[in-house]
Motif scaffolding. Structure first.
Motif, PDB file in Angstrom:
ATOM      1  N   VAL A 409       0.845  -1.201   0.000  1.00  0.00           N
ATOM      2  CA  VAL A 409       0.000   0.000   0.000  1.00  0.00           C
ATOM      3  C   VAL A 409       0.883   1.256   0.000  1.00  0.00           C
ATOM      4  O   VAL A 409       1.801   1.371   0.808  1.00  0.00           O
ATOM      5  CB  VAL A 409      -0.941   0.034   1.235  1.00  0.00           C
ATOM      6  N   HIS A 411       0.660   5.228   0.683  1.00  0.00           N
ATOM      7  CA  HIS A 411      -0.277   6.071   1.430  1.00  0.00           C
ATOM      8  C   HIS A 411       0.067   7.547   1.201  1.00  0.00           C
ATOM      9  O   HIS A 411       1.164   7.986   1.537  1.00  0.00           O
ATOM     10  CB  HIS A 411      -0.154   5.706   2.918  1.00  0.00           C
ATOM     11  N   LEU A 448      -3.789   4.594  -0.751  1.00  0.00           N
ATOM     12  CA  LEU A 448      -4.705   5.103   0.268  1.00  0.00           C
ATOM     13  C   LEU A 448      -4.470   6.608   0.373  1.00  0.00           C
ATOM     14  O   LEU A 448      -3.325   7.056   0.398  1.00  0.00           O
ATOM     15  CB  LEU A 448      -4.393   4.434   1.615  1.00  0.00           C
ATOM     16  N   THR A 450      -5.470   9.948   2.727  1.00  0.00           N
ATOM     17  CA  THR A 450      -6.123  10.462   3.940  1.00  0.00           C
ATOM     18  C   THR A 450      -5.649  11.899   4.175  1.00  0.00           C
ATOM     19  O   THR A 450      -4.727  12.366   3.517  1.00  0.00           O
ATOM     20  CB  THR A 450      -5.764   9.627   5.195  1.00  0.00           C
ATOM     21  N   GLU A 586      -8.878   5.111  10.684  1.00  0.00           N
ATOM     22  CA  GLU A 586      -7.532   4.914  10.150  1.00  0.00           C
ATOM     23  C   GLU A 586      -7.287   3.421   9.849  1.00  0.00           C
ATOM     24  O   GLU A 586      -6.839   3.068   8.757  1.00  0.00           O
ATOM     25  CB  GLU A 586      -6.558   5.390  11.209  1.00  0.00           C
ATOM     26  N   LEU A 590      -7.020   1.545   6.070  1.00  0.00           N
ATOM     27  CA  LEU A 590      -5.796   0.826   5.692  1.00  0.00           C
ATOM     28  C   LEU A 590      -6.103  -0.643   5.418  1.00  0.00           C
ATOM     29  O   LEU A 590      -5.566  -1.239   4.482  1.00  0.00           O
ATOM     30  CB  LEU A 590      -4.739   0.964   6.805  1.00  0.00           C
ATOM     31  N   ALA A 593      -7.581  -0.871   1.985  1.00  0.00           N
ATOM     32  CA  ALA A 593      -6.544  -0.686   0.954  1.00  0.00           C
ATOM     33  C   ALA A 593      -5.661  -1.926   0.884  1.00  0.00           C
ATOM     34  O   ALA A 593      -5.288  -2.382  -0.215  1.00  0.00           O
ATOM     35  CB  ALA A 593      -5.709   0.555   1.276  1.00  0.00           C
TER      36      ALA A 593
END
Ligand code: A1D88
Length: 656
Positions: A409, A411, A448, A450, A586, A590, A593
């Motif tokens: 992943v 991020h 991901l 955020t 959170e 995750l 993802a």
């Protein structure tokens, strides 16, 4: 002493800063003795804490029980012995007068336990001079909170000449335990970091007007709408209080010399008692006039260059004298003064060589000491900037962070929490580069996105900087295209993209979220396209892309009403895939993802492309689907998927 050994904190002074600090300490679970010289002063401070805790509870930032418990922990006191007799840490926040502070320390020293650390909340006095009044200059340091302490994130932790490293570390740990961000100031220099940047900046603005070089309107238009600072320079002066800036400058003038001579305009304001908002009049008129009414279209390159040059010179003096490194200066000024970019980054980006020339020319022209360039400025101009450029590491993001939380992943964190993660042109550039990097990275199979902090995923385009550049229709059109294209990269990315949304997701923030494949939101999140309320339209794809998720009827409703919607409503509209508890956002985002990253990369890529190909033309989409279906037959992933299915195991796709 260790942080765990601190149980009782004495806060001396129950005024604006004192009661705010006491509230922050009580919220962090400490027993607080709040002391002032008169019963009515402490009671007043106590009531202010009660009111503020009530407000926090009303806004769901605390539960009622937590607010009550915090208030319980505050004991209002007048007697000094009772206040400090069993205190482990003493934060003094009495008026900013050396004599008053010295008297207080005399009394405190009599009653405080030997192990207690003393920290002074001062914005302008010398920590070293204050420490000398006590018998414990090693156990003494500065702890400068910003107003109001409950809301402001920054605490400058300042070393006096004799402060022990242990004292400074403990104070930093305590500030962090209060939920604040400590920034170390290594030397006791006037103004520390934030005021040392802001006050000379305001003074330079005042000098330029005093000397007839520019106007208040031009300066404030430039600072707010070109440099992107949260307020115009004179607006800020009125907010801070012109007497306050003037006294800080007088002190700097006395200690640091003529470069800090207060400008005549500022002096005049103080003489006429036009001190700013608090007296109803300052540079602007808040009673009979419109207050700080700043034009968006009077920006001036000349003003910008002079102000940046002044800022570069202060940075050079701070860094060159080892008061603080560039990173600390940027962090402190962003958190303490709401600058969108730190001052060091701003002057580096503008070009130190140009700013050095600006200073040299102005010095030659005017002979004023404030333009005398610091030696260290010339040194860094030669090196190309204050920040060391690391040539091996080509990627250097400021507005976002790129992280790799494991398991394929990538991020992307929108990282402007002090500005509600608003989206600037620079952020768009960085986002675009980050998506390219992640797409090229074979170790990344899902993205991901955020936003940093709990307040906002993103509150949309940075309206303030847009107002500055938006006056130019061509530039605004380009900005619109840039946003459409950047978010489009996420939409067209070959790997699945998830947004973890916590807090406000508005305007451009919602347009960004529209371009991801799946959205998980916390319960407290709020969504909306408020652009029409600003007299705009969603310009980063909102009028075209939202309808594909929620249908044209809902898209029109969201855009035309400009209303805000909670997460549950957005789930019902099909925009949010999943609503989770605030604390779980959170982890859940995750997890999703990571799950998607474990899927078959080629099939995922073809799926996303098929959706896009069929968006406006179903036949084209069907054609693409058939051809992708055919191609997948020849992949190892297909064999892996079928084998795992038959054997009841978990497939391990390799994207081959
Ligand atoms: C093409 C794309 C176009 C667009 O995206 S247009 C922009 C669309 N977005 C908006 O219109 C949202 C505007 N913001 C708000 O309505 C409110 O804010 C919030 C609901 C997000 C939060 O309200 P609250 O909790 O009361 O906080 P606060 O005091 O209003 O904001 C905190 C600080 O954040 C700044 N801020 C918030 N949104 C923006 C923004 N979009 N652009 C620039 N600054 C913003 C404020 O000004 C303030 O700053 P300070 O603390 O210095 O006063």
């Amino acid at each position: 002493m260790e942080l765990e050994d601190i149980n009782t904190i004495a806060v001396l002074g129950a005024g604006n800063m004192g009661h705010g600090i006491a509230e922050v300490a009580a919220m962090a679970g400490y027993d607080v003795h709040m002391r002032d010289i008169k019963e009515e002063f402490v009671q007043d401070g106590y009531e202010q804490i009660e009111w503020s805790l009530g407000k926090l509870a009303e806004n769901d930032q605390l539960t009622e029980e937590e607010a009550d418990a915090a208030l319980e922990r505050v004991t209002p006191l007048v007697d000094m012995e009772e206040a400090v007799g069993d205190a482990d840490f003493i934060i003094e926040a009495v008026p900013e007068k050396m004599e008053i502070k010295k008297d207080v320390y005399g009394e405190v020293e009599e009653h405080a336990p030997d192990h207690a650390v003393f920290a002074t909340n001062t914005s302008s006095l010398s920590i070293t001079d204050l420490a000398e009044v006590t018998d414990r200059s090693e156990q003494f340091c500065g702890m400068h909170f910003f107003n109001p302490p409950v809301r402001m994130q920054l605490v400058e932790v300042i070393s006096g000449a004799e402060s022990a490293e242990e004292t400074l570390e403990l104070t930093e740990e305590l500030a962090a335990d209060f939920g604040k961000t400590p920034v170390r100031v290594h030397k006791d220099a006037p103004g520390f970091i934030v005021n040392r940047i802001l006050v000379p900046l305001m003074n330079e603005a005042s000098w330029l007007v005093s000397e007839g070089e520019t106007t208040i309107a031009e300066v404030d238009s430039t600072t707010k709408y070109d440099m992107g600072l949260p307020m115009g320079s004179f607006e800020l002066g009125d907010q801070v209080g012109n007497d306050v800036s003037y006294h800080v400058l007088e002190y700097m003038h006395e200690v640091l010399g003529d470069a800090y001579e207060p400008a005549p305009l500022l002096e005049e304001k103080v003489e006429n008692e036009e001190l700013g908002k608090k007296t109803g009049k300052g540079f602007y008129d808040y009673e009979d006039g419109d207050g700080a009414d700043i034009p968006t279209d009077e920006t001036s390159e000349f003003v910008k260059e002079r102000l940046l040059a002044a800022m570069a010179n202060e940075v050079a003096k701070l860094v060159g004298n080892d008061v603080a490194p560039p990173e600390s200066i940027d962090e402190a000024v962003q958190l303490g003064a709401g600058f969108p970019d730190g001052p060091v980054k701003q002057v580096d980006d503008y070009g130190l060589e140009t700013l050095l020339e600006t200073l040299e020319e102005a010095y030659e022209e005017t002979g004023h000491e404030r333009y005398a360039p610091a030696d260290y400025l010339a040194e860094r101009a030669d090196e190309g900037g204050f920040y060391e450029t690391d040539e091996d590491d080509g990627v250097d993001f400021d507005s976002i962070r790129l992280e790799y939380p494991g398991e394929y992943v990538g991020h992307i964190v929108l990282d402007r929490p002090h500005r509600m993660n608003t989206i600037s042109g620079d952020l768009l550039d960085e986002l675009s580069e980050a998506v390219d990097l992640l797409e090229e990275d074979e170790e990344v199979r899902a993205i991901l996105v955020t936003g940093e902090g709990e307040k906002a995923f993103s509150a949309g385009a940075d309206v303030q900087s847009m107002a500055g550049s938006g006056a130019d229709p061509i530039e605004a059109q380009e900005l619109s295209r840039k946003g459409q294209e950047t978010f489009g990269k996420l939409e067209a990315a070959d790997v699945p993209v998830v947004a973890g949304i916590d807090g406000y997701c508005l305007g451009g923030g919602m347009e960004l979220a529209t371009c991801v494949d799946m959205r998980v939101a916390s319960e407290r999140s709020e969504f909306g396209q408020p652009e029409l309320d600003l007299g705009l339209i969603p310009g980063w794809g909102g009028t075209q892309r939202l309808k594909h998720i929620v249908g044209e009827g809902r898209a029109k409703e969201i855009i035309l009403t400009a209303e805000r919607y909670d997460a549950e409503a957005m789930e019902a509209y099909g925009f949010v895939n999943e609503v989770v508890d605030n604390d779980e956002l959170e982890d859940r985002a995750l997890e999703l993802a990571t799950d998607l990253a474990g899927g078959p990369p080629i099939a995922q890529k073809f799926t996303k492309r098929a959706f896009l190909a069929g968006r406006d033309d179903t036949d084209a989409g069907l054609e693409y689907e058939a051809s992708a279906f055919g191609h997948l037959m020849a992949t190892d992933d297909l064999m892996e998927g079928i084998t795992a299915f038959m054997g009841d195991g978990e497939p391990e796709f390799e994207g081959k």
